[in-house]
Scaffold this motif. Structure first.
Motif, PDB file in Angstrom:
ATOM      1  N   LEU A   1      -1.166  -2.306  -4.271  1.00  0.00           N
ATOM      2  CA  LEU A   1      -1.589  -1.369  -3.236  1.00  0.00           C
ATOM      3  C   LEU A   1      -2.805  -1.964  -2.554  1.00  0.00           C
ATOM      4  CD1 LEU A   1      -1.078   1.594  -2.105  1.00  0.00           C
ATOM      5  CD2 LEU A   1      -3.004   2.260  -3.564  1.00  0.00           C
ATOM      6  N   GLU A   2      -2.675  -2.261  -1.256  1.00  0.00           N
ATOM      7  CA  GLU A   2      -3.749  -2.933  -0.530  1.00  0.00           C
ATOM      8  C   GLU A   2      -4.031  -2.256   0.804  1.00  0.00           C
ATOM      9  OE1 GLU A   2      -3.058  -7.541  -2.081  1.00  0.00           O
ATOM     10  OE2 GLU A   2      -2.592  -7.011   0.005  1.00  0.00           O
ATOM     11  N   ASP A   3      -5.308  -2.074   1.106  1.00  0.00           N
ATOM     12  CA  ASP A   3      -5.761  -1.660   2.434  1.00  0.00           C
ATOM     13  C   ASP A   3      -5.083  -0.374   2.901  1.00  0.00           C
ATOM     14  OD1 ASP A   3      -7.425  -4.097   2.960  1.00  0.00           O
ATOM     15  OD2 ASP A   3      -5.496  -5.087   2.806  1.00  0.00           O
ATOM     16  N   SER A   4      -4.767   0.511   1.969  1.00  0.00           N
ATOM     17  CA  SER A   4      -4.010   1.717   2.286  1.00  0.00           C
ATOM     18  C   SER A   4      -4.839   2.969   2.039  1.00  0.00           C
ATOM     19  CB  SER A   4      -2.714   1.743   1.470  1.00  0.00           C
ATOM     20  OG  SER A   4      -1.844   0.709   1.878  1.00  0.00           O
ATOM     21  N   TRP A   5      -4.262   4.110   2.407  1.00  0.00           N
ATOM     22  CA  TRP A   5      -4.949   5.393   2.312  1.00  0.00           C
ATOM     23  C   TRP A   5      -4.097   6.375   1.520  1.00  0.00           C
ATOM     24  CZ3 TRP A   5      -4.365   2.369   6.539  1.00  0.00           C
ATOM     25  CH2 TRP A   5      -5.505   1.992   7.280  1.00  0.00           C
TER      26      TRP A   5
ATOM     27  N   ILE B   1      -2.586   8.785  -7.862  1.00  0.00           N
ATOM     28  CA  ILE B   1      -1.694   7.775  -8.434  1.00  0.00           C
ATOM     29  C   ILE B   1      -1.802   7.822  -9.955  1.00  0.00           C
ATOM     30  CG2 ILE B   1      -1.134   5.317  -8.581  1.00  0.00           C
ATOM     31  CD1 ILE B   1      -2.351   4.954  -5.824  1.00  0.00           C
ATOM     32  N   ARG B   2      -0.662   7.695 -10.621  1.00  0.00           N
ATOM     33  CA  ARG B   2      -0.647   7.553 -12.071  1.00  0.00           C
ATOM     34  C   ARG B   2       0.292   6.400 -12.429  1.00  0.00           C
ATOM     35  NH1 ARG B   2      -0.325  12.131 -16.766  1.00  0.00           N
ATOM     36  NH2 ARG B   2      -2.106  12.824 -15.503  1.00  0.00           N
ATOM     37  N   THR B   3      -0.196   5.520 -13.298  1.00  0.00           N
ATOM     38  CA  THR B   3       0.633   4.424 -13.787  1.00  0.00           C
ATOM     39  C   THR B   3       0.778   4.540 -15.306  1.00  0.00           C
ATOM     40  OG1 THR B   3      -1.318   2.972 -13.958  1.00  0.00           O
ATOM     41  CG2 THR B   3      -0.003   2.822 -11.949  1.00  0.00           C
ATOM     42  N   VAL B   4       1.993   4.324 -15.782  1.00  0.00           N
ATOM     43  CA  VAL B   4       2.267   4.238 -17.217  1.00  0.00           C
ATOM     44  C   VAL B   4       2.971   2.897 -17.420  1.00  0.00           C
ATOM     45  CG1 VAL B   4       3.351   5.314 -19.218  1.00  0.00           C
ATOM     46  CG2 VAL B   4       2.498   6.739 -17.358  1.00  0.00           C
ATOM     47  N   GLY B   5       2.178   1.854 -17.472  1.00  0.00           N
ATOM     48  CA  GLY B   5       2.716   0.510 -17.556  1.00  0.00           C
ATOM     49  C   GLY B   5       2.833  -0.130 -16.191  1.00  0.00           C
ATOM     50  N   GLY B   6       2.585  -1.425 -16.146  1.00  0.00           N
ATOM     51  CA  GLY B   6       2.740  -2.177 -14.914  1.00  0.00           C
ATOM     52  C   GLY B   6       1.584  -3.137 -14.715  1.00  0.00           C
ATOM     53  N   LYS B   7       1.863  -4.194 -13.999  1.00  0.00           N
ATOM     54  CA  LYS B   7       0.838  -5.156 -13.611  1.00  0.00           C
ATOM     55  C   LYS B   7       0.348  -4.739 -12.235  1.00  0.00           C
ATOM     56  CE  LYS B   7       3.080  -8.772 -16.338  1.00  0.00           C
ATOM     57  NZ  LYS B   7       3.927  -7.803 -17.068  1.00  0.00           N
ATOM     58  N   ILE B   8      -0.957  -4.481 -12.117  1.00  0.00           N
ATOM     59  CA  ILE B   8      -1.456  -3.843 -10.903  1.00  0.00           C
ATOM     60  C   ILE B   8      -2.500  -4.693 -10.199  1.00  0.00           C
ATOM     61  CG2 ILE B   8      -1.003  -1.549 -11.861  1.00  0.00           C
ATOM     62  CD1 ILE B   8      -4.080  -1.240 -12.167  1.00  0.00           C
ATOM     63  N   SER B   9      -2.536  -4.546  -8.879  1.00  0.00           N
ATOM     64  CA  SER B   9      -3.626  -5.059  -8.059  1.00  0.00           C
ATOM     65  C   SER B   9      -3.885  -4.017  -6.981  1.00  0.00           C
ATOM     66  CB  SER B   9      -3.268  -6.407  -7.430  1.00  0.00           C
ATOM     67  OG  SER B   9      -4.354  -6.897  -6.657  1.00  0.00           O
ATOM     68  N   ILE B  10      -5.026  -3.338  -7.099  1.00  0.00           N
ATOM     69  CA  ILE B  10      -5.346  -2.194  -6.247  1.00  0.00           C
ATOM     70  C   ILE B  10      -6.605  -2.567  -5.468  1.00  0.00           C
ATOM     71  CG2 ILE B  10      -5.727   0.295  -6.207  1.00  0.00           C
ATOM     72  CD1 ILE B  10      -3.041  -0.583  -7.494  1.00  0.00           C
TER      73      ILE B  10
ATOM     74  N   CYS C   1      -8.169  10.254  -8.679  1.00  0.00           N
ATOM     75  CA  CYS C   1      -7.633   9.411  -7.613  1.00  0.00           C
ATOM     76  C   CYS C   1      -6.622   8.444  -8.200  1.00  0.00           C
ATOM     77  CB  CYS C   1      -8.748   8.631  -6.916  1.00  0.00           C
ATOM     78  SG  CYS C   1      -9.883   9.655  -5.964  1.00  0.00           S
ATOM     79  N   PHE C   2      -7.012   7.769  -9.317  1.00  0.00           N
ATOM     80  CA  PHE C   2      -6.117   6.803  -9.955  1.00  0.00           C
ATOM     81  C   PHE C   2      -6.243   6.956 -11.457  1.00  0.00           C
ATOM     82  CE2 PHE C   2      -3.783   2.839  -8.737  1.00  0.00           C
ATOM     83  CZ  PHE C   2      -3.275   2.551  -9.984  1.00  0.00           C
ATOM     84  N   ASN C   3      -5.132   7.269 -12.109  1.00  0.00           N
ATOM     85  CA  ASN C   3      -5.092   7.566 -13.539  1.00  0.00           C
ATOM     86  C   ASN C   3      -4.172   6.547 -14.204  1.00  0.00           C
ATOM     87  OD1 ASN C   3      -4.865   8.681 -16.104  1.00  0.00           O
ATOM     88  ND2 ASN C   3      -4.587  10.769 -15.368  1.00  0.00           N
ATOM     89  N   MET C   4      -4.733   5.679 -15.052  1.00  0.00           N
ATOM     90  CA  MET C   4      -3.990   4.581 -15.667  1.00  0.00           C
ATOM     91  C   MET C   4      -3.770   4.851 -17.145  1.00  0.00           C
ATOM     92  SD  MET C   4      -6.429   1.997 -13.681  1.00  0.00           S
ATOM     93  CE  MET C   4      -7.409   3.430 -13.195  1.00  0.00           C
ATOM     94  N   LYS C   5      -2.532   4.651 -17.583  1.00  0.00           N
ATOM     95  CA  LYS C   5      -2.171   4.881 -18.983  1.00  0.00           C
ATOM     96  C   LYS C   5      -1.759   3.560 -19.649  1.00  0.00           C
ATOM     97  CE  LYS C   5      -2.609   9.390 -18.478  1.00  0.00           C
ATOM     98  NZ  LYS C   5      -3.784  10.103 -19.039  1.00  0.00           N
ATOM     99  N   SER C   6      -1.304   3.675 -20.883  1.00  0.00           N
ATOM    100  CA  SER C   6      -0.919   2.522 -21.690  1.00  0.00           C
ATOM    101  C   SER C   6       0.047   1.607 -20.937  1.00  0.00           C
ATOM    102  CB  SER C   6      -0.256   3.009 -22.980  1.00  0.00           C
ATOM    103  OG  SER C   6       0.143   1.933 -23.786  1.00  0.00           O
TER     104      SER C   6
ATOM    105  N   LEU D   1      -8.809  -3.313 -10.102  1.00  0.00           N
ATOM    106  CA  LEU D   1      -9.055  -2.329  -9.045  1.00  0.00           C
ATOM    107  C   LEU D   1     -10.409  -2.657  -8.436  1.00  0.00           C
ATOM    108  CD1 LEU D   1      -7.889  -0.632 -11.783  1.00  0.00           C
ATOM    109  CD2 LEU D   1      -7.662   1.111 -10.016  1.00  0.00           C
ATOM    110  N   ALA D   2     -10.425  -2.979  -7.144  1.00  0.00           N
ATOM    111  CA  ALA D   2     -11.683  -3.412  -6.537  1.00  0.00           C
ATOM    112  C   ALA D   2     -11.732  -3.037  -5.064  1.00  0.00           C
ATOM    113  CB  ALA D   2     -11.853  -4.918  -6.694  1.00  0.00           C
ATOM    114  N   TYR D   3     -12.956  -2.785  -4.591  1.00  0.00           N
ATOM    115  CA  TYR D   3     -13.237  -2.521  -3.181  1.00  0.00           C
ATOM    116  C   TYR D   3     -12.540  -1.259  -2.665  1.00  0.00           C
ATOM    117  CZ  TYR D   3     -15.238  -7.132  -3.500  1.00  0.00           C
ATOM    118  OH  TYR D   3     -15.995  -8.208  -3.883  1.00  0.00           O
ATOM    119  N   ASN D   4     -12.335  -0.310  -3.570  1.00  0.00           N
ATOM    120  CA  ASN D   4     -11.759   0.962  -3.167  1.00  0.00           C
ATOM    121  C   ASN D   4     -12.870   1.959  -2.838  1.00  0.00           C
ATOM    122  OD1 ASN D   4      -8.816   0.407  -3.813  1.00  0.00           O
ATOM    123  ND2 ASN D   4      -9.790  -0.074  -5.766  1.00  0.00           N
TER     124      ASN D   4
END
Length: 410
Positions: free
Chosen positions: A150-154, A163-172, A187-192, A198-201
């Motif tokens: 997820l880049e440069d988005s709103w 957003i919620r992630t339950v697994g995954g390779k991420i770049s936010i 805003c962003f909830n990350m699980k196992s 996550l940077a510059y958000n």
């Protein structure tokens, strides 16, 4: 979906295993619904979903009355913002069947895209994820082997987690989150199983935390996420549960690096719980600003174990060490009268949305040239080329906006 065109959907869109749905630049995708049981479509992704907006021609995934809803939000009327007019994006491998015994799922890659007003209640939608009546998330991603970029988005206006992630390779990277959660939700909830950066958000006006990492979810991969150079302000004040909600939260075995984050007038600062993976959590160079003594008292959440670090910057008294945002007055709201929990109706738009404000740091800000830069992003995602991540390394200024023009571009 072809460049520059507008599309409508009033039933679920399903991307099948092995298929890809691509939105070219300048596409508007409009959900036709009102959030009620049979009028709240979602995008179900069992394959790959890609939205390739550009700075000049961003994409929109929104609703029919978006302009009216934004006008209401700008006047601090939030009923339609939080009602959830459509279901959001749900990305996970398809169920195992005899015909498809080993579905692989796919990536979600979103660039320069506005995603708005999701979170309709679930009624029979994906029972393994949502109970009937639960608000859906704007984006739910659960594929431990695949990439979520997820880049440069709103992300604007969600009933629960943005957003919620339950697994995954991420770049936010370099996104803006506004008004996530009515009375609860991050805003962003990350699980196992979630691994990455996550940077510059820019994160403003969340109900609970801006960013939360937890190893709950029982996947085979530990939640390991780096959070650096983010700016978060006015978060945590709508959460009704005691001791919850503020800025950055690591718990239940989560690990990662936490550097260079600007935390301004959040109900709680950094929270690391006793059951987090403390040995593998490293943090420093946070900038904590508070307009009231109550906020100062919770720069490091009292029910956590995080401690002040050598390069932290903190207000010593109320309104001390103002971050000097270019065009935002951090002291304009009376947090003494409204220390939280408070309802959204008491929160004016200027503390829940970016609007025309500029959260870059003026010359003389205590956060200029005070960041830690001698570490490397995890760069966990594997996608390359036009669909790959553009990962911005640590910057010299604390927060999401950099003097050299890098960082958040909104």
């Amino acid at each position: 979906m072809q460049a520059g065109k507008t599309y409508y959907f009033d039933k679920d869109i399903t991307v099948n295993d092995g298929d890809t749905l691509l939105m070219q630049s300048g596409v508007t995708l409009i959900a036709v619904g009102d959030g009620t049981k049979d009028k709240a479509p979602q995008i179900t992704v069992h394959g790959t979903f890609i939205s390739l907006g550009t700075k000049e021609k961003p994409n929109y995934i929104t609703v029919q009355n978006a302009a009216t809803y934004h006008t209401e939000a700008n006047s601090a009327k939030y009923d339609n913002v939080f009602k959830g007019s459509w279901g959001g994006i749900l990305a996970s491998p398809a169920p195992v069947t005899t015909a498809k015994p080993n579905p692989k799922g796919g990536d979600v890659i979103i660039k320069w895209t506005h995603i708005e007003f999701a979170g309709a209640a679930s009624y029979g939608n994906d029972a393994s994820i949502y109970k009937d009546g639960d608000a859906r998330y704007t984006i739910y991603f659960a594929n431990i082997e695949k990439d979520f970029i997820l880049e440069d988005s709103w992300v604007f206006g969600s009933a629960d987690d943005g957003i919620r992630t339950v697994g995954g390779k991420i770049s936010i990277m370099r996104n803006t989150f506004e008004l996530c959660g009515k009375a609860g939700g991050e805003c962003f909830n990350m699980k196992s199983g979630t691994v990455g950066d996550l940077a510059y958000n820019m994160l403003i006006g969340s109900a609970t935390n801006a960013l939360k990492a937890s190893n709950s979810g029982a996947t085979t991969i530990q939640c390991n996420v780096n959070m650096y150079n983010n700016t978060m302000t006015n978060c945590g004040f709508r959460q009704t549960k005691t001791g919850r909600g503020g800025s950055i939260n690591y718990e239940q075995g989560a690990r990662g690096l936490i550097y260079n984050n600007l935390i301004s007038n959040c109900r709680f600062g950094l929270r690391v719980t006793t059951d987090a993976d403390q040995v593998n959590i490293k943090y420093n160079n946070q900038y904590y600003y508070g307009s009231t003594s109550g906020i100062l008292a919770q720069f490091l959440a009292s029910d956590g174990v995080a401690k002040a670090q050598s390069a932290d910057i903190k207000s010593a008294t109320a309104k001390d060490k103002n971050p000097l945002f270019f065009s935002y007055n951090a002291d304009q709201y009376d947090f003494t009268a409204n220390p939280g929990p408070i309802t959204a109706s008491l929160m004016p738009a200027y503390i829940t949305t970016v609007g025309t404000s500029n959260f870059g740091l003026q010359t003389g800000s205590p956060g200029r040239n005070k960041a830690k830069t001698d570490f490397t992003p995890m760069a966990a995602v594997k996608t390359t080329g036009n669909f790959g991540a553009i990962i911005t390394p640590p910057g010299s200024d604390i927060g999401a906006y950099q003097t050299d023009g890098s960082g958040n571009q909104h």
